[in-house]
Scaffold this motif. Structure first.
Motif, PDB file in Angstrom:
ATOM      1  N   MET A 667       0.844  -1.183   0.000  1.00 31.23           N
ATOM      2  CA  MET A 667       0.000   0.000   0.000  1.00 31.23           C
ATOM      3  C   MET A 667       0.884   1.238   0.000  1.00 31.23           C
ATOM      4  N   ILE A 668       0.580   2.191  -0.859  1.00 29.56           N
ATOM      5  CA  ILE A 668       1.350   3.420  -0.920  1.00 29.56           C
ATOM      6  C   ILE A 668       1.047   4.241   0.328  1.00 29.56           C
ATOM      7  N   ALA A 669       2.101   4.626   1.064  1.00 27.53           N
ATOM      8  CA  ALA A 669       1.896   5.369   2.301  1.00 27.53           C
ATOM      9  C   ALA A 669       1.284   6.740   2.036  1.00 27.53           C
ATOM     10  N   SER A 670       1.738   7.423   0.969  1.00 24.37           N
ATOM     11  CA  SER A 670       1.188   8.730   0.594  1.00 24.37           C
ATOM     12  C   SER A 670       0.801   8.672  -0.880  1.00 24.37           C
ATOM     13  N   PRO A 671      -0.310   8.035  -1.222  1.00 21.88           N
ATOM     14  CA  PRO A 671      -0.664   7.838  -2.631  1.00 21.88           C
ATOM     15  C   PRO A 671      -0.980   9.162  -3.308  1.00 21.88           C
ATOM     16  N   PRO A 672      -0.691   9.276  -4.619  1.00 25.17           N
ATOM     17  CA  PRO A 672      -1.046  10.487  -5.351  1.00 25.17           C
ATOM     18  C   PRO A 672      -2.561  10.623  -5.444  1.00 25.17           C
ATOM     19  N   VAL A 673      -3.017  11.867  -5.459  1.00 25.12           N
ATOM     20  CA  VAL A 673      -4.450  12.147  -5.478  1.00 25.12           C
ATOM     21  C   VAL A 673      -4.912  12.266  -6.927  1.00 25.12           C
ATOM     22  N   CYS A 674      -5.982  11.550  -7.242  1.00 26.54           N
ATOM     23  CA  CYS A 674      -6.609  11.621  -8.564  1.00 26.54           C
ATOM     24  C   CYS A 674      -7.993  12.249  -8.390  1.00 26.54           C
ATOM     25  N   LEU A 675      -8.197  13.393  -9.032  1.00 22.67           N
ATOM     26  CA  LEU A 675      -9.469  14.113  -8.920  1.00 22.67           C
ATOM     27  C   LEU A 675     -10.428  13.613  -9.996  1.00 22.67           C
ATOM     28  N   PHE A 687     -17.380   2.395 -11.022  1.00 26.05           N
ATOM     29  CA  PHE A 687     -16.539   1.554 -11.862  1.00 26.05           C
ATOM     30  C   PHE A 687     -15.056   1.931 -11.785  1.00 26.05           C
ATOM     31  N   LEU A 688     -14.771   3.208 -11.812  1.00 25.82           N
ATOM     32  CA  LEU A 688     -13.393   3.653 -11.999  1.00 25.82           C
ATOM     33  C   LEU A 688     -12.607   3.749 -10.695  1.00 25.82           C
ATOM     34  N   LYS A 689     -13.245   4.233  -9.638  1.00 26.52           N
ATOM     35  CA  LYS A 689     -12.523   4.477  -8.390  1.00 26.52           C
ATOM     36  C   LYS A 689     -11.851   3.223  -7.834  1.00 26.52           C
ATOM     37  N   PRO A 690     -12.511   2.039  -7.738  1.00 27.76           N
ATOM     38  CA  PRO A 690     -11.822   0.844  -7.205  1.00 27.76           C
ATOM     39  C   PRO A 690     -10.609   0.440  -8.033  1.00 27.76           C
ATOM     40  N   ALA A 691     -10.719   0.558  -9.370  1.00 27.68           N
ATOM     41  CA  ALA A 691      -9.596   0.160 -10.218  1.00 27.68           C
ATOM     42  C   ALA A 691      -8.403   1.079 -10.020  1.00 27.68           C
ATOM     43  N   LEU A 692      -8.662   2.371  -9.918  1.00 25.87           N
ATOM     44  CA  LEU A 692      -7.559   3.316  -9.750  1.00 25.87           C
ATOM     45  C   LEU A 692      -6.915   3.181  -8.376  1.00 25.87           C
ATOM     46  N   GLU A 693      -7.711   2.989  -7.339  1.00 24.32           N
ATOM     47  CA  GLU A 693      -7.143   2.855  -6.000  1.00 24.32           C
ATOM     48  C   GLU A 693      -6.369   1.552  -5.867  1.00 24.32           C
ATOM     49  N   ALA A 694      -6.746   0.510  -6.636  1.00 22.44           N
ATOM     50  CA  ALA A 694      -5.956  -0.723  -6.648  1.00 22.44           C
ATOM     51  C   ALA A 694      -4.614  -0.504  -7.332  1.00 22.44           C
ATOM     52  N   SER A 695      -4.520   0.536  -8.163  1.00 25.62           N
ATOM     53  CA  SER A 695      -3.273   0.859  -8.858  1.00 25.62           C
ATOM     54  C   SER A 695      -2.445   1.887  -8.109  1.00 25.62           C
ATOM     55  N   ARG A 705      -9.474  21.570   1.618  1.00 22.71           N
ATOM     56  CA  ARG A 705      -8.783  22.859   1.689  1.00 22.71           C
ATOM     57  C   ARG A 705      -7.272  22.645   1.790  1.00 22.71           C
ATOM     58  N   GLY A 706      -6.538  23.257   0.876  1.00 25.02           N
ATOM     59  CA  GLY A 706      -5.093  23.124   0.870  1.00 25.02           C
ATOM     60  C   GLY A 706      -4.591  21.885   0.151  1.00 25.02           C
ATOM     61  N   GLU A 707      -5.502  21.017  -0.348  1.00 25.81           N
ATOM     62  CA  GLU A 707      -5.110  19.777  -1.010  1.00 25.81           C
ATOM     63  C   GLU A 707      -4.937  20.011  -2.505  1.00 25.81           C
ATOM     64  N   THR A 708      -3.955  19.354  -3.101  1.00 27.97           N
ATOM     65  CA  THR A 708      -3.717  19.446  -4.539  1.00 27.97           C
ATOM     66  C   THR A 708      -3.794  18.056  -5.144  1.00 27.97           C
ATOM     67  N   ALA A 709      -4.202  17.993  -6.421  1.00 24.75           N
ATOM     68  CA  ALA A 709      -4.319  16.720  -7.132  1.00 24.75           C
ATOM     69  C   ALA A 709      -3.115  16.528  -8.045  1.00 24.75           C
ATOM     70  N   ALA A 710      -2.668  15.279  -8.173  1.00 24.63           N
ATOM     71  CA  ALA A 710      -1.570  14.969  -9.083  1.00 24.63           C
ATOM     72  C   ALA A 710      -2.067  14.860 -10.517  1.00 24.63           C
ATOM     73  N   VAL A 711      -3.319  14.432 -10.697  1.00 25.22           N
ATOM     74  CA  VAL A 711      -3.896  14.262 -12.023  1.00 25.22           C
ATOM     75  C   VAL A 711      -5.418  14.277 -11.872  1.00 25.22           C
ATOM     76  N   ALA A 712      -6.109  14.607 -12.958  1.00 25.59           N
ATOM     77  CA  ALA A 712      -7.569  14.647 -12.926  1.00 25.59           C
ATOM     78  C   ALA A 712      -8.122  13.842 -14.099  1.00 25.59           C
ATOM     79  N   LEU A 713      -9.352  13.322 -13.921  1.00 24.84           N
ATOM     80  CA  LEU A 713     -10.046  12.550 -14.948  1.00 24.84           C
ATOM     81  C   LEU A 713     -11.385  13.213 -15.249  1.00 24.84           C
ATOM     82  N   ALA A 714     -11.706  13.261 -16.536  1.00 29.77           N
ATOM     83  CA  ALA A 714     -12.988  13.845 -16.942  1.00 29.77           C
ATOM     84  C   ALA A 714     -13.490  13.125 -18.188  1.00 29.77           C
ATOM     85  N   MET A 715     -14.817  13.064 -18.323  1.00 30.28           N
ATOM     86  CA  MET A 715     -15.418  12.487 -19.527  1.00 30.28           C
ATOM     87  C   MET A 715     -15.391  13.533 -20.634  1.00 30.28           C
ATOM     88  N   GLU A 716     -15.372  13.040 -21.906  1.00 29.66           N
ATOM     89  CA  GLU A 716     -15.247  13.951 -23.046  1.00 29.66           C
ATOM     90  C   GLU A 716     -16.453  14.873 -23.174  1.00 29.66           C
TER      91      GLU A 716
END
Length: 762
Positions: A667-675, A687-695, A705-716
């Motif tokens: 388990m990643i101690a400080s996993p990157p945040v995906c918005l 569908f998507l959240k369990p797969a990404l958290e397993a990765s 507040r004060g949190e930043t995301a490493a990457v974001a996902l959006a539908m087209e």
């Protein structure tokens, strides 16, 4: 609150008994100002206590009487018979209510309005009906002078010594069994009385902590910081004198935590912390010691800055500073004249305080331990004895003499034999090497001119400057001794901390570990430098934890990979999703185990980390910390065993952390945040959240507040509202809409994971 109420009842009764004669005399001579003052002070004290204890009826009565007595003192009222009778009625009613509080009886308050009305200048001279007498419970408390308690303690100590001497005399001769039985009963009674008398001096440490909330509030406001104070263990008991001696050191430590440790709200926001700092002050008992711990979640100690300040102040030479261990460098905050601040403020910057704090704590037989976590905070642990009157000691012998050493100052006792303990001379300095750790050596026999023989036993002593080995002939016993000051001529030598009288009746001196180091002229940094030169020729081993595994095999693992060792319930361990996992709080981490622990209710686990990821390793029992030898016999085949090493003549398997972490779904101690820029359909969350958290990602739908995301996902068809992070766009159809379409098919898992990693790297 119950203790405060009982103290209020006892104090009020005591004062009532003391002024009862004054009340009668004031009735006969209402103009007597001295007696009027005594009664006024009584009702004023009752009124103040009632406000704190929330006793409105008593507060109302005492306030009314106080107003009238104040008017008499100011000459606005004449103390006639009617007024005196009215005040006496109020005082009697106060006594009745206090008795009711003590016995649990609820009194009717219907007549109290008449008592207050009788205080008015135009009140009729008819007395109110007397209330039914309240049954008063016998008082179970008594107030004693501290000097009397000290005298009781001294007498009890002499009784213990006399008992011990009598027991020693009887052991050396043939005694009637009846006498032995009587002595045994006497011993039990004396021991019980000694504990009882000792407890009379004890007081809850809440008396030490009660002033801290106001002090923290004022200091944090002065420094424009927000601090939340948490107090734990306030019901632990400590010697009254020890509480008084701990007040100033504790206040200085807490002010330093707020000033130097906890950041400003702006700095805390920038560091991703809550604006309000957390300061925890706790107390707990461990054996015959009290541990007072002060911890904060601030920035910790910048050791590099402290070292630079020490060099700037020329407190140590650059060579001495370079040779210091990390622990020794951290201890520089106790150096006189050293401050991490460049400017002097009303709170800090003078370099005066922490050295005095440690000196005062060590003077009462205590020790200060620092646990520094840069960027996350500092823990200051103060170990002090329960009482100053009785000290736990180790009795050592040199020649024909015996001396006592405080147990708090002793790290360990070793015999000079085998390859693990060696005595050497480096120039004209004697050194001892204990399990490859080199330290200065002081032979007590040589220092006191008692013997020149090589000491067969070493007592490893810890002082503020560092550790050293004290050579003695024998270690005789452990005793709890009553310590008293020695004569000024003896104390002037600098090597004694007092005198005591053990059970043989012969006076014995208590050694001062720091004083011995100073008189012997020990210089810890130069010895460390000489040690470093020698260690260049011998490659040092790696610190490791030696433990017994669940399969009965003794193994070791590098200490650097262990975050902590803790017991866990076997109910928190489950085989799920093809791996063994451990539930810890709100987290699930992978677990590696060799052997079966199904019959155990609890198992010890090593919490392992490589700085980014975390896993657990179940063991049977941790043994000790050792140093791994340079030579490692390689294993045959693959697996989590890196090889075999020889420790104390025993073959020990060495765990390979790299194999553990590469072969486990850690388990990643400080996993990157995906918005996740959700579109309201619920597909991403389901569908998507369990797969990404397993990765290895932590998925959120909104940023705190004060949190930043490493990457974001959006539908087209639902583009992101704002560019909070690099965005990966998902499409619903399998085929792309032309060569310029950089979107990812939402069910193409490998491509999605690769795209996320690529966007994070941009």
């Amino acid at each position: 609150m119950d203790d405060l109420l009982q103290e209020f009842i006892a104090e009020t009764r005591e004062t009532l008994e003391a002024i009862s004669g004054e009340i009668v005399a004031w009735e006969l001579a209402p103009a007597d100002g001295a007696r009027l003052d005594a009664i006024f002070r009584f009702v004023h004290t009752v009124k103040g206590s009632c406000g704190f204890l929330d006793l409105p009826r008593l507060a109302r009565l005492s306030h009314a009487a106080e107003d009238v007595l104040a008017a008499v003192r100011d000459g606005k009222r004449t103390p006639d018979t009617a007024l005196v009778n009215a005040v006496l009625g109020i005082v009697d009613r106060i006594a009745q209510i206090v008795d009711g509080l003590d016995s649990g009886t609820i009194l009717d308050d219907s007549g109290e309005d008449l008592l207050i009305a009788a205080l008015a200048p135009d009140a009729q001279k008819t007395a109110p009906a007397a209330a039914a007498p309240v049954g008063r419970s016998a008082s179970r408390s008594v107030r004693l002078n501290v000097d009397l308690l000290d005298h009781m303690m001294s007498g009890m100590s002499d009784m213990v010594l006399a008992r011990n001497e009598l027991a020693r005399q009887l052991r050396d001769s043939d005694v009637d069994p009846k006498v032995e039985a009587a002595l045994e009963r006497l011993s039990l009674t004396v021991a019980d009385m000694r504990d009882t008398v000792t407890r009379t001096r004890m007081q809850k440490v809440d008396a030490l902590f009660s002033a801290l909330p106001r002090m923290v509030r004022d200091t944090s406001a002065e420094l424009c910081k927000a601090v939340n104070l948490v107090i734990e263990g306030a019901d632990v008991e400590l010697d009254r004198e020890m509480i008084e001696l701990m007040r100033d050191p504790l206040v200085h430590i807490i002010r330093n935590c707020i000033d130097h440790g906890i950041e400003t709200p702006t700095a805390r926001r920038a560091a991703g912390k809550p604006e309000t700092g957390r300061l925890v002050v706790s107390a707990r008992q461990s054996g015959n010691q009290i541990l007072i711990e002060v911890s904060d979640d601030g920035q910790g100690i910048d050791v590099a800055r402290i070292v630079a300040k020490a060099a700037e102040k020329k407190l140590y030479t650059p060579a001495e500073l370079a040779a210091m261990s990390e622990t020794s460098r951290l201890q520089l905050i106790f150096a006189p004249g050293l401050s991490s601040r460049d400017t002097v403020t009303a709170t800090s910057g003078r370099g005066v305080g922490m050295d005095v704090v440690r000196a005062n704590i060590e003077q009462i037989g205590g020790r200060v331990v620092l646990v520094n976590t840069p960027g996350r905070g500092l823990r200051i642990i103060i170990n002090v004895p329960l009482t100053l009157s009785i000290l736990s000691t180790i009795i050592v012998g040199v020649g024909t003499q015996r001396f006592a050493l405080p147990r708090q100052a002793i790290e360990e006792i070793v015999m000079v034999r085998g390859d693990q303990v060696r005595l050497d001379m480096i120039g004209d300095a004697a050194t001892a090497t204990v399990r490859r750790k080199r330290m200065p050596l002081v032979s007590l026999g040589d220092l006191f001119k008692l013997t020149k023989d090589t000491p067969p036993t070493l007592v490893i002593v810890s002082t503020r400057e560092g550790d050293y080995a004290l050579g003695v002939d024998t270690v005789l016993d452990t005793e709890e001794l009553v310590v008293k000051p020695a004569s000024p001529a003896v104390m002037a030598t600098g090597v004694y901390a007092g005198m005591t009288l053990p059970d043989n009746g012969l006076p014995m001196l208590l050694l001062d570990a720091s004083g011995i180091a100073a008189v012997a002229g020990l210089r810890f940094a130069p010895v460390a430098a000489a040690d470093a030169v020698i260690l260049e020729e011998v490659v040092p081993g790696i610190p490791a934890l030696l433990f017994d595994d669940l399969d009965g095999q003794r193994r070791a693992i590098a200490l650097a990979v262990i975050d902590r060792v803790e017991p866990v319930s076997t109910e928190a361990i489950r085989w799920s999703a093809g791996a063994m996992r451990l539930s810890v709080g709100d987290a699930i981490i992978p677990l590696y185990a060799v052997g079966n622990f199904a019959s155990r209710r609890e198992v010890a686990v090593l919490r392992l980390t490589d700085g980014e990821s975390e896993m657990a390793y179940a063991i049977a029992e941790a043994i000790e910390i050792v140093e791994l030898p340079f030579e490692i016999a390689p294993p045959r085949g693959s697996g989590p065993i890196a090889g075999v090493v020889l420790i104390a003549g025993e073959q020990v398997e060495l765990i390979d952390p790299h194999a553990l972490f590469s072969g486990q779904p850690v388990m990643i101690a400080s996993p990157p945040v995906c918005l996740l820029q959700v579109d309201g359909s619920g597909w991403m969350e389901t569908f998507l959240k369990p797969a990404l958290e397993a990765s290895g990602y932590r998925c959120v739908t909104s940023l705190a507040r004060g949190e930043t995301a490493a990457v974001a996902l959006a539908m087209e068809d639902a583009p992101p509202c704002e560019a909070l992070a690099p965005v990966v766009t998902l499409r619903r159809s399998k085929s792309a809409d032309g060569d310029d379409d950089a979107s990812i098919y939402r069910y193409d898992r490998p491509a999605l994971i690769a795209a996320l990693a690529a966007r994070r790297a941009v």
